[in-house]
Design an enzyme around this catalytic site. Structure first.
Site, PDB file in Angstrom:
ATOM      1  N   ARG A 126       4.780  -0.803   9.853  1.00  0.00           N
ATOM      2  CA  ARG A 126       6.161  -1.271   9.734  1.00  0.00           C
ATOM      3  C   ARG A 126       7.067  -0.410  10.599  1.00  0.00           C
ATOM      4  O   ARG A 126       7.027   0.820  10.542  1.00  0.00           O
ATOM      5  CB  ARG A 126       6.604  -1.237   8.276  1.00  0.00           C
ATOM      6  CG  ARG A 126       5.776  -2.159   7.397  1.00  0.00           C
ATOM      7  CD  ARG A 126       6.263  -2.197   5.976  1.00  0.00           C
ATOM      8  NE  ARG A 126       7.571  -2.794   5.849  1.00  0.00           N
ATOM      9  CZ  ARG A 126       8.072  -3.290   4.713  1.00  0.00           C
ATOM     10  NH1 ARG A 126       7.324  -3.268   3.613  1.00  0.00           N
ATOM     11  NH2 ARG A 126       9.268  -3.816   4.673  1.00  0.00           N
ATOM     12  N   ASP A 178       8.637  -5.256  12.867  1.00  0.00           N
ATOM     13  CA  ASP A 178       9.711  -5.358  11.885  1.00  0.00           C
ATOM     14  C   ASP A 178       9.374  -6.539  10.982  1.00  0.00           C
ATOM     15  O   ASP A 178       9.655  -7.695  11.302  1.00  0.00           O
ATOM     16  CB  ASP A 178      11.050  -5.568  12.600  1.00  0.00           C
ATOM     17  CG  ASP A 178      12.220  -5.618  11.629  1.00  0.00           C
ATOM     18  OD1 ASP A 178      11.978  -5.612  10.396  1.00  0.00           O
ATOM     19  OD2 ASP A 178      13.369  -5.663  12.083  1.00  0.00           O
ATOM     20  N   LYS A 207      10.635  -7.349   8.204  1.00  0.00           N
ATOM     21  CA  LYS A 207      11.776  -7.945   7.509  1.00  0.00           C
ATOM     22  C   LYS A 207      12.313  -9.153   8.268  1.00  0.00           C
ATOM     23  O   LYS A 207      13.022  -9.982   7.691  1.00  0.00           O
ATOM     24  CB  LYS A 207      12.882  -6.905   7.329  1.00  0.00           C
ATOM     25  CG  LYS A 207      12.508  -5.777   6.365  1.00  0.00           C
ATOM     26  CD  LYS A 207      13.641  -4.794   6.213  1.00  0.00           C
ATOM     27  CE  LYS A 207      13.270  -3.675   5.228  1.00  0.00           C
ATOM     28  NZ  LYS A 207      14.355  -2.667   5.092  1.00  0.00           N
ATOM     29  N   ARG A 226       1.087  -2.379  -3.620  1.00  0.00           N
ATOM     30  CA  ARG A 226       1.138  -2.818  -5.018  1.00  0.00           C
ATOM     31  C   ARG A 226       1.125  -4.344  -5.074  1.00  0.00           C
ATOM     32  O   ARG A 226       1.561  -5.021  -4.131  1.00  0.00           O
ATOM     33  CB  ARG A 226       2.408  -2.294  -5.694  1.00  0.00           C
ATOM     34  CG  ARG A 226       2.470  -0.796  -5.834  1.00  0.00           C
ATOM     35  CD  ARG A 226       3.539  -0.395  -6.827  1.00  0.00           C
ATOM     36  NE  ARG A 226       4.129   0.901  -6.506  1.00  0.00           N
ATOM     37  CZ  ARG A 226       4.998   1.536  -7.265  1.00  0.00           C
ATOM     38  NH1 ARG A 226       5.403   0.984  -8.405  1.00  0.00           N
ATOM     39  NH2 ARG A 226       5.489   2.702  -6.910  1.00  0.00           N
ATOM     40  N   ARG A 273       5.811 -11.037  -1.229  1.00  0.00           N
ATOM     41  CA  ARG A 273       7.248 -10.990  -0.933  1.00  0.00           C
ATOM     42  C   ARG A 273       7.525 -10.969   0.566  1.00  0.00           C
ATOM     43  O   ARG A 273       8.588 -11.410   1.003  1.00  0.00           O
ATOM     44  CB  ARG A 273       7.883  -9.769  -1.608  1.00  0.00           C
ATOM     45  CG  ARG A 273       7.986  -9.910  -3.126  1.00  0.00           C
ATOM     46  CD  ARG A 273       8.893  -8.857  -3.722  1.00  0.00           C
ATOM     47  NE  ARG A 273       8.345  -7.512  -3.619  1.00  0.00           N
ATOM     48  CZ  ARG A 273       7.509  -6.971  -4.509  1.00  0.00           C
ATOM     49  NH1 ARG A 273       7.094  -7.696  -5.553  1.00  0.00           N
ATOM     50  NH2 ARG A 273       7.075  -5.745  -4.349  1.00  0.00           N
ATOM     51  N   HIS A 305      -2.121   7.922  -8.366  1.00  0.00           N
ATOM     52  CA  HIS A 305      -2.975   8.565  -7.372  1.00  0.00           C
ATOM     53  C   HIS A 305      -4.358   8.748  -7.985  1.00  0.00           C
ATOM     54  O   HIS A 305      -4.595   8.391  -9.138  1.00  0.00           O
ATOM     55  CB  HIS A 305      -2.383   9.897  -6.921  1.00  0.00           C
ATOM     56  CG  HIS A 305      -1.140   9.743  -6.091  1.00  0.00           C
ATOM     57  ND1 HIS A 305      -1.156   9.221  -4.818  1.00  0.00           N
ATOM     58  CD2 HIS A 305       0.160  10.028  -6.366  1.00  0.00           C
ATOM     59  CE1 HIS A 305       0.076   9.200  -4.345  1.00  0.00           C
ATOM     60  NE2 HIS A 305       0.892   9.676  -5.265  1.00  0.00           N
ATOM     61  N   ASP A 306      -5.264   9.346  -7.222  1.00  0.00           N
ATOM     62  CA  ASP A 306      -6.635   9.527  -7.675  1.00  0.00           C
ATOM     63  C   ASP A 306      -6.687  10.109  -9.083  1.00  0.00           C
ATOM     64  O   ASP A 306      -7.408   9.606  -9.950  1.00  0.00           O
ATOM     65  CB  ASP A 306      -7.363  10.461  -6.692  1.00  0.00           C
ATOM     66  CG  ASP A 306      -8.855  10.552  -6.962  1.00  0.00           C
ATOM     67  OD1 ASP A 306      -9.627   9.945  -6.210  1.00  0.00           O
ATOM     68  OD2 ASP A 306      -9.252  11.253  -7.898  1.00  0.00           O
ATOM     69  N   ILE A 307      -5.911  11.141  -9.332  1.00  0.00           N
ATOM     70  CA  ILE A 307      -5.940  11.805 -10.636  1.00  0.00           C
ATOM     71  C   ILE A 307      -5.487  10.860 -11.750  1.00  0.00           C
ATOM     72  O   ILE A 307      -6.002  10.914 -12.874  1.00  0.00           O
ATOM     73  CB  ILE A 307      -5.078  13.089 -10.599  1.00  0.00           C
ATOM     74  CG1 ILE A 307      -5.370  13.973 -11.808  1.00  0.00           C
ATOM     75  CG2 ILE A 307      -3.603  12.778 -10.465  1.00  0.00           C
ATOM     76  CD1 ILE A 307      -4.722  15.350 -11.719  1.00  0.00           C
ATOM     77  N   TYR A 315      -5.839   7.489 -11.781  1.00  0.00           N
ATOM     78  CA  TYR A 315      -6.861   6.469 -12.035  1.00  0.00           C
ATOM     79  C   TYR A 315      -8.067   7.077 -12.757  1.00  0.00           C
ATOM     80  O   TYR A 315      -8.662   6.442 -13.630  1.00  0.00           O
ATOM     81  CB  TYR A 315      -7.276   5.810 -10.721  1.00  0.00           C
ATOM     82  CG  TYR A 315      -6.095   5.372  -9.899  1.00  0.00           C
ATOM     83  CD1 TYR A 315      -5.009   4.713 -10.486  1.00  0.00           C
ATOM     84  CD2 TYR A 315      -6.018   5.641  -8.527  1.00  0.00           C
ATOM     85  CE1 TYR A 315      -3.906   4.328  -9.733  1.00  0.00           C
ATOM     86  CE2 TYR A 315      -4.919   5.261  -7.784  1.00  0.00           C
ATOM     87  CZ  TYR A 315      -3.864   4.616  -8.382  1.00  0.00           C
ATOM     88  OH  TYR A 315      -2.768   4.251  -7.653  1.00  0.00           O
ATOM     89  N   ASP A 361     -10.031   7.473  -5.188  1.00  0.00           N
ATOM     90  CA  ASP A 361      -9.520   7.004  -3.895  1.00  0.00           C
ATOM     91  C   ASP A 361     -10.654   6.598  -2.955  1.00  0.00           C
ATOM     92  O   ASP A 361     -10.717   5.458  -2.497  1.00  0.00           O
ATOM     93  CB  ASP A 361      -8.702   8.110  -3.222  1.00  0.00           C
ATOM     94  CG  ASP A 361      -7.240   8.093  -3.634  1.00  0.00           C
ATOM     95  OD1 ASP A 361      -6.874   7.308  -4.515  1.00  0.00           O
ATOM     96  OD2 ASP A 361      -6.466   8.896  -3.078  1.00  0.00           O
TER      97      ASP A 361
END
Length: 392
Positions: free
Chosen positions: A51, A78, A80, A103, A109, A144-146, A148, A174
């Protein structure tokens, strides 16, 4: 055999079992870039879309060290602007794989969700990797990994009995449960597409991937062979013959002699009292066994113990640092670490007898040749450049 670094530019012909495969990587953090790096070194042509308005990453590396971008052609867009998103759709129409790690809902979107992409390219394999999966109560949460590992029950299991859980770097959720499971899904989908001609969506979750890595542990628990307590089992520092010990020079050796014949060899060379050999799995002996092993190992340096056990099957190894590992004779003989400019890094793996891989080098800006390989015409490329859709 690994090919020489080639710069991984758009016009470079790559080798490897995936040569000719076209992959779009939606730039992000963590395991998706590692998966894209491995696909690139297996021969795929990877176009990384970044991006144009993206902020600074958590860890900003000079380009020569940034493996999150090596081996790709990079296109800044870009997203957007409708023309930016439309360009991604056009590129995906000529791609074999797309991988993203946002996510749930982010790609939708942007107008780049799998439904619209598969309408335009029914053979596309759309790989999605998240921590929690595409649905469920936690699917929209950051982590983060911890994080999960905590939800998977694995963090609880890693560490010593009387100490807090230990984060295993970011290797388990991860990279193992994430990147490796995503690659497994992509390759399986490619195999199915070869028979059906149809692509599909892969929903890879780091919690589920890490949990799958621990499937044998769940089986041991169900059979009554594994305790849910930390540091009480064969592989979690509970057993004195599967642990690390400090040496005379304040370094460590790793002892992993699980099988009786390996343990007997270890006990002979240490030496360890014979009654421990006959009672290897007698847990009542473990405290005394651990104390005896620790006391003996403290009498020599790490490298002295490494030399003593080097030609044996006692499963004893020196605990090397990351730097030391690069220079160990076995790793040097195998060329397990390779140089790319000033960067020394793990060599591409696994190795293929019929199709050598190409070591990924610094990224190249996507040029006309790369964009035409993904289906754009010369006229379209010229128009996009003039209107500023293509970032610099």
């Amino acid at each position: 055999m690994i090919g020489s670094p080639t710069g991984a530019g758009a016009s470079t012909e790559k080798t490897g079992p995936l040569a000719g495969l076209k992959v779009i990587e939606m730039a992000g953090l963590g395991p998706v870039p590692l998966a894209a790096l491995m696909l690139s070194e297996m021969g795929a042509g990877v176009l990384r879309i970044e991006r144009a308005d993206a902020g600074q990453p958590l860890l900003s590396l000079p380009e020569e060290y940034d493996l999150d971008r090596h081996g790709r052609s990079v296109l800044k867009l870009d997203l957007k602007r409708p023309t930016g998103a439309e360009l991604v759709l056009r590129l995906a129409a000529g791609a074999d794989l797309l991988v993203e790690g946002f996510r749930p809902g982010v790609m939708e979107r942007l107008g780049l969700g799998p439904d619209i992409m598969l309408q335009r390219n029914p053979a596309l394999i759309y790989g999605r990797l998240t921590g929690f999966g595409q649905d469920g109560p936690l699917s929209g949460r950051a982590g983060h990994d911890i994080t999960y590992l905590a939800y998977a029950g694995l963090l609880h299991a890693i560490g010593r009995r009387d100490a807090p859980p230990v984060p295993p770097l970011n290797l388990v959720a991860d990279q193992g449960g994430g990147a490796m499971m995503l690659i497994a899904g992509l390759l399986a989908a490619l195999f199915q597409r070869a028979r059906t001609g149809k692509g599909q969506v892969i929903d890879a979750s780091m919690i589920e991937g890490a949990s799958m890595l621990a499937a044998p542990i769940h089986a041991y628990m169900a059979a009554g062979l594994w305790s849910d307590g930390r540091g009480e089992n064969l592989l979690d520092s509970g057993a004195p013959f599967y642990d690390t010990y400090e040496t005379a020079d304040a370094r460590h050796i790793a002892v992993g002699c699980l099988e009786p014949r390996f343990f007997a060899e270890f006990a002979r060379l240490l030496p360890l009292d014979e009654h421990f050999v006959g009672g290897q799995h007698d847990r009542s002996l473990w405290p005394a066994m651990r104390a005896a092993i620790a006391g003996r190992i403290k009498q020599k340096t790490r490298d002295e113990w490494a030399a003593l056990f080097a030609a044996t099957d006692a499963c004893v190894a020196p605990v090397l640092s990351l730097v030391e590992a690069r220079h160990h004779p076995h790793n040097r003989a195998r060329q397990s670490f390779v140089k790319s400019g000033r960067l020394e890094r793990p060599a591409p793996t696994p190795r293929f007898s019929q199709s050598p891989q190409t070591l990924a080098a610094t990224p190249a800006t996507a040029d006309r040749d790369m964009l035409t390989r993904f289906g754009l015409s010369e006229e379209e490329i010229g128009t996009l450049a003039k209107t500023g859709v293509l970032g610099r």
